[in-house]
Design an enzyme around this catalytic site. Structure first.
Site, PDB file in Angstrom:
ATOM      1  N   ASN A  89       0.829  -1.207   0.000  1.00 22.70           N
ATOM      2  CA  ASN A  89       0.000   0.000   0.000  1.00 22.70           C
ATOM      3  C   ASN A  89       0.863   1.258   0.000  1.00 22.70           C
ATOM      4  O   ASN A  89       1.901   1.315   0.670  1.00 22.70           O
ATOM      5  CB  ASN A  89      -1.030   0.001   1.140  1.00 22.70           C
ATOM      6  CG  ASN A  89      -0.436  -0.241   2.507  1.00 22.70           C
ATOM      7  OD1 ASN A  89       0.537  -0.964   2.650  1.00 22.70           O
ATOM      8  ND2 ASN A  89      -1.026   0.366   3.520  1.00 22.70           N
ATOM      9  N   GLU A 131       0.466   5.242   0.521  1.00 24.77           N
ATOM     10  CA  GLU A 131      -0.452   6.280   0.978  1.00 24.77           C
ATOM     11  C   GLU A 131       0.009   7.656   0.518  1.00 24.77           C
ATOM     12  O   GLU A 131       1.088   7.815  -0.058  1.00 24.77           O
ATOM     13  CB  GLU A 131      -0.568   6.214   2.514  1.00 24.77           C
ATOM     14  CG  GLU A 131      -1.159   4.891   2.961  1.00 24.77           C
ATOM     15  CD  GLU A 131      -1.404   4.796   4.470  1.00 24.77           C
ATOM     16  OE1 GLU A 131      -0.936   5.676   5.224  1.00 24.77           O
ATOM     17  OE2 GLU A 131      -2.067   3.821   4.867  1.00 24.77           O
ATOM     18  N   GLU A 171      -3.165  -4.409  -3.142  1.00 27.23           N
ATOM     19  CA  GLU A 171      -3.711  -5.294  -4.177  1.00 27.23           C
ATOM     20  C   GLU A 171      -3.808  -4.590  -5.524  1.00 27.23           C
ATOM     21  O   GLU A 171      -3.480  -5.145  -6.562  1.00 27.23           O
ATOM     22  CB  GLU A 171      -5.107  -5.790  -3.780  1.00 27.23           C
ATOM     23  CG  GLU A 171      -5.138  -6.667  -2.542  1.00 27.23           C
ATOM     24  CD  GLU A 171      -5.316  -5.888  -1.249  1.00 27.23           C
ATOM     25  OE1 GLU A 171      -4.776  -4.769  -1.123  1.00 27.23           O
ATOM     26  OE2 GLU A 171      -5.997  -6.400  -0.354  1.00 27.23           O
ATOM     27  N   CYS A 215     -10.381  -4.850   0.449  1.00 28.55           N
ATOM     28  CA  CYS A 215     -11.519  -3.923   0.422  1.00 28.55           C
ATOM     29  C   CYS A 215     -12.312  -4.109  -0.878  1.00 28.55           C
ATOM     30  O   CYS A 215     -11.837  -4.712  -1.842  1.00 28.55           O
ATOM     31  CB  CYS A 215     -11.026  -2.483   0.558  1.00 28.55           C
ATOM     32  SG  CYS A 215     -10.318  -1.811  -0.951  1.00 28.55           S
ATOM     33  N   CYS A 268     -10.689  -3.027  -4.216  1.00 31.06           N
ATOM     34  CA  CYS A 268      -9.676  -3.972  -4.717  1.00 31.06           C
ATOM     35  C   CYS A 268     -10.351  -5.209  -5.283  1.00 31.06           C
ATOM     36  O   CYS A 268      -9.965  -5.699  -6.355  1.00 31.06           O
ATOM     37  CB  CYS A 268      -8.715  -4.372  -3.602  1.00 31.06           C
ATOM     38  SG  CYS A 268      -7.561  -3.052  -3.207  1.00 31.06           S
TER      39      CYS A 268
END
Ligand code: THU
Length: 163
Positions: A62, A64, A75, A112, A115
């Site tokens: 990830n 950010e 993902e 999530c 994704c």
């Protein structure tokens, strides 16, 4: 009236040692990849590794951003990289792990919805489920052999949009 019923199947393992070596390796690579997460805001690190059909490994984590919604999940970093760099090559298996800086992630973390939506479209494109392996910081491992439909049995899918 009739019912629509969908069956979801997830294998649960107590430890990595119960997995085949290839899957153990993927979890290890996902953990390595997770350390490249840029997650100063959530302090929640995710690693996602894809094993492509041509045996290429694609790593994601990830990323950010100070403008929060500009960040991207591990993902989608991985699957978009695969789409951009290995077009036409299906994904065989995906391993996802997570670690938080301030508490322990005991259980596997399910991707999530955004994704899952992205992943399912690649599954449809390649007509191949992405076998999915999930683990938290250790402990139980979930394997969805039939792909991401285990976590999102219905998707946004309007074929006409492809015209
Ligand atoms: N995150 C992922 O990388 N994958 C998911 O499926 C859900 C969440 C990331 C986004 C954000 O950087 C952090 O985890 C906390 O939400």
């Amino acid at each position: 009236m009739h019912l629509i019923k969908k069956e979801i199947e997830i294998e649960v393992y107590d430890s990595e040692l119960e997995l085949q070596i290839e899957d153990q390796d993927l979890l290890r690579l996902a953990r390595e990849s997770m350390e490249n997460a840029y997650a100063p805001y959530s302090r929640f690190l995710v690693g996602c590794v894809l094993l492509l059909e041509n045996n290429t490994i694609v790593k994601g984590s990830n990323q950010e951003n100070m403008a929060y919604p500009s960040g991207l999940c591990a993902e989608r970093v991985a699957i978009f990289y695969a789409g951009a760099n290995y077009p036409g090559v299906a994904v065989k298996t995906m391993a996802i792990v997570a670690r938080a800086k301030d508490y322990t992630i005991q259980n596997p973390i399910v991707s999530c919805g955004a994704c899952l939506q992205s992943l399912t479209e690649y599954e449809k494109q390649y007509k191949k489920p992405i076998r999915t392996i999930l683990q938290g910081e250790g402990g139980k491992i979930w394997i969805a052999n039939k792909g991401t439909q285990a976590f999102m049995p219905f998707q946004f899918n309007v074929e006409e949009l492809k015209r």
